[in-house]
Design a protein around this motif. Sequence first.
Motif, PDB file in Angstrom:
ATOM      1  N   ASP A  41       0.799  -1.069   0.134  1.00  0.00           N
ATOM      2  CA  ASP A  41       0.069  -0.364   0.145  1.00  0.00           C
ATOM      3  C   ASP A  41       1.060   1.295   0.115  1.00  0.00           C
ATOM      4  N   GLU A  42       1.690   1.784   0.760  1.00  0.00           N
ATOM      5  CA  GLU A  42       2.464   2.709   0.715  1.00  0.00           C
ATOM      6  C   GLU A  42       3.620   2.886  -0.277  1.00  0.00           C
ATOM      7  N   THR A  43       4.090   1.896  -1.128  1.00  0.00           N
ATOM      8  CA  THR A  43       4.627   2.151  -2.324  1.00  0.00           C
ATOM      9  C   THR A  43       3.584   2.653  -3.271  1.00  0.00           C
ATOM     10  N   LYS A  45       0.914   4.405  -2.494  1.00  0.00           N
ATOM     11  CA  LYS A  45       0.969   5.632  -2.355  1.00  0.00           C
ATOM     12  C   LYS A  45       1.532   6.707  -2.731  1.00  0.00           C
ATOM     13  N   ALA A  46       2.436   6.181  -2.777  1.00  0.00           N
ATOM     14  CA  ALA A  46       3.654   7.004  -2.684  1.00  0.00           C
ATOM     15  C   ALA A  46       3.673   7.444  -4.700  1.00  0.00           C
ATOM     16  N   ASP A 184      -4.579  10.141  -0.096  1.00  0.00           N
ATOM     17  CA  ASP A 184      -4.754  10.624   0.756  1.00  0.00           C
ATOM     18  C   ASP A 184      -6.563  11.096   0.290  1.00  0.00           C
ATOM     19  N   ASP A 235      -5.197   2.025  -2.503  1.00  0.00           N
ATOM     20  CA  ASP A 235      -5.463   1.307  -1.416  1.00  0.00           C
ATOM     21  C   ASP A 235      -7.200   1.947  -1.077  1.00  0.00           C
TER      22      ASP A 235
END
Length: 346
Positions: A41-43, A45-46, A184, A235
Amino acid sequence: MAEGAGAKDLASGMGGNINKTEMLSAVEQYEKYHMYYGGDDETRKANYTDMVNKYYDLSTSFYEFGWGESFHFANRWKGESLRESIKRHEHFLALQLCLKPGMKVLDVGCGIGGPLREISRFSCSSVTGLNNNAYQIARGTELNRLCGLEKTCGLVKGDFMKMPFANDSFDAIYAIEATCHAPDAVGCYKEIKRVLKPGQLFAAYEWCMTGSFDPKNEEHQKIKAEIELGDGLPDIRTTSQCLEALKYAGFEVLFEEDLALSSPVPWYLPLDTSHFSLSSFRLTSLGRFLTRNMVKIFELLRIAPEGSQRVSAFLEKAAEGLVNGGRKEIFTPMYFFLARKPLSEN
């Protein structure tokens, strides 16, 4: 409005703005963002800008070929065709926003502009579409011209996390299954609120996991991952997270409901391979089989770039996830809300 691109348009549009010799590499890079290929998820989003742009470069021609110019689902009545339900879904949004002739409206994440053209014609308003994908903007601009709507409909390149518009620019704003791509939700909704005039309305259909989704259930997680892979999502938020983000961004929520729950015909029916329909033949099991083999032949003959079959495959995997998510009622593509920007900030 055309019902969708033909086979020639599908072949010529594969890869969008990606150099045809680099398409396979782009497919591989896109796949690596997702759980099936070691991503997280974080990858996603980034790297959401790169991921979403690659996704729409790779998938837009497939969408238009199979679905038409409006890339979204709709709640549907018995006896109603898919195309009729999509138009009504768009008209409902225009009516909820109380659109009138001369109003200046923003479509956030407009795709190739199918909804903005329909809503502009229905309401006689001027609609600007915001999109960060150059290929979709070029395609949408051409379709606007072909429809004679270039004076009332326009597409602007930009990121909905940092829009290229002044404060208080629009009389109404809507998003149709688009802001689910935002890394976000709060930041995205705040930016929408910034460019909306005080006292005016924002409405959206959001892709969400429902209250029935269990993050500890492996099958539920698999379905969620399939949808994220096949639809370019960082996500998928829950309906409650979406609502909280809207309130935190400073909107007054007037109405919110998962419209999928009140749909007499399941929203995912066009993707269900056990269902056959002449009106949406390309989405049926036989239609997909023919498309799959057509893409294979195009790729073998080098009419379509290498990697096209892999794009077709992950879109089919997404369809499976969407159908399973709909059947289990753990996913909805039409969590609808209507919100107002306060007249003054407290």
